[in-house]
Scaffold this active site. Structure first.
Site, PDB file in Angstrom:
ATOM      1  CD  GLU A  98      -3.113   0.779   0.335  1.00  0.00           C
ATOM      2  OE1 GLU A  98      -2.540   1.564  -0.439  1.00  0.00           O
ATOM      3  OE2 GLU A  98      -4.329   0.822   0.540  1.00  0.00           O
ATOM      4  CG  ASP A  99      -1.038   4.759  -1.385  1.00  0.00           C
ATOM      5  OD1 ASP A  99      -1.700   4.131  -0.523  1.00  0.00           O
ATOM      6  OD2 ASP A  99      -1.575   5.538  -2.196  1.00  0.00           O
ATOM      7  CG  ASP A 102      -6.073   8.908   6.271  1.00  0.00           C
ATOM      8  OD1 ASP A 102      -5.988   9.190   7.466  1.00  0.00           O
ATOM      9  OD2 ASP A 102      -6.611   9.667   5.455  1.00  0.00           O
ATOM     10  CG  PHE A 151      -4.296  15.190   1.237  1.00  0.00           C
ATOM     11  CD1 PHE A 151      -5.070  14.035   1.286  1.00  0.00           C
ATOM     12  CD2 PHE A 151      -3.817  15.619   0.013  1.00  0.00           C
ATOM     13  CE1 PHE A 151      -5.362  13.321   0.137  1.00  0.00           C
ATOM     14  CE2 PHE A 151      -4.102  14.910  -1.150  1.00  0.00           C
ATOM     15  CZ  PHE A 151      -4.875  13.761  -1.091  1.00  0.00           C
ATOM     16  CB  VAL A 152       1.438  13.673   2.002  1.00  0.00           C
ATOM     17  CG1 VAL A 152       1.732  14.251   3.374  1.00  0.00           C
ATOM     18  CG2 VAL A 152       1.044  12.200   2.116  1.00  0.00           C
ATOM     19  NE  ARG A 164      -2.229   8.612  -9.359  1.00  0.00           N
ATOM     20  CZ  ARG A 164      -2.989   8.225  -8.355  1.00  0.00           C
ATOM     21  NH1 ARG A 164      -2.434   7.789  -7.247  1.00  0.00           N
ATOM     22  NH2 ARG A 164      -4.310   8.275  -8.424  1.00  0.00           N
TER      23      ARG A 164
END
Ligand code: 5GP
Length: 183
Positions: A98-99, A102, A151-152, A164
């Protein structure tokens, strides 16, 4: 593109170094085994591509696309499968890549979905985690960086499908959001 960033949280050198050590750890942990990496699109495609080249094991790649965000910057909690795996994972060692985690809702959903398909083992690897935002308990087996609840974008992470390809992880200038709301 770089002009839209207010500050860099994680540099490309830091990312490279961390991925190298995660890759070594995975190589060590699965020594003598074959591994199926399940890369979660779109956000994890850059991380997955770099990570797999630091893993010295027989490795297969699968891609899955799950959405919990739409184009906004807050979690909806609604998880939708856009693209499922091509092959069965029954009896295989599976690593979800996963990136960012959250709320944890997406990866938890995914983990229970894949567990039901009876893999030999299932682990989670995420480049980033925002521990203050977790709404459910998630066991992250491998992770790169803890982030604050901001938020990044960059290194696979988007805002409205852009940014991206930034080589680092950073925070957008606030006027980018204002402009988006105005349009
Ligand atoms: P969760 O279900 O854990 O709340 O959300 C996971 C997904 O939301 C991530 O895979 C990612 O696509 C998106 N996400 C969560 N936080 C961020 C963030 O700070 N920036 C971006 N670009 N996406 C995020």
């Amino acid at each position: 593109m770089h002009n839209d960033i207010s500050r860099i949280l994680i540099s490309n050198d830091q990312i490279k170094e961390r991925i190298k050590s995660i890759g070594e750890q995975i190589t060590f942990d699965y020594s003598g085994e074959e591994l199926v990496v399940v890369c979660i699109l779109k956000g994890a495609f850059i991380f997955g591509a770099d990570l797999c080249r630091e893993i010295n094991l027989p490795l297969k790649f699968e891609f899955m696309s799950i959405s919990s965000y739409g184009n906004a910057t807050t979690s909806s909690g609604i998880v939708r499968i856009i693209k499922d795996l091509n092959e069965s994972i029954e009896g295989k060692n599976v690593l979800i890549v996963e990136d960012i985690i959250d709320t944890g809702l997406t990866v938890s959903y995914l983990a229970s979905l894949l567990t039901a398909r009876k893999p030999k083992s299932l682990k989670i690897c995420s480049l980033c985690s925002k521990p203050q935002c977790h709404k459910t308990e998630v066991k992250i087996d491998y992770f790169g960086f803890e982030l604050p609840s901001e938020f990044v974008v960059g290194y696979g992470l988007d805002f409205r499908d852009l940014y991206r390809n930034l080589p680092y992880i950073g925070v957008l200038k606030s006027d980018i959001y204002t402009r988006f709301l105005e349009n």
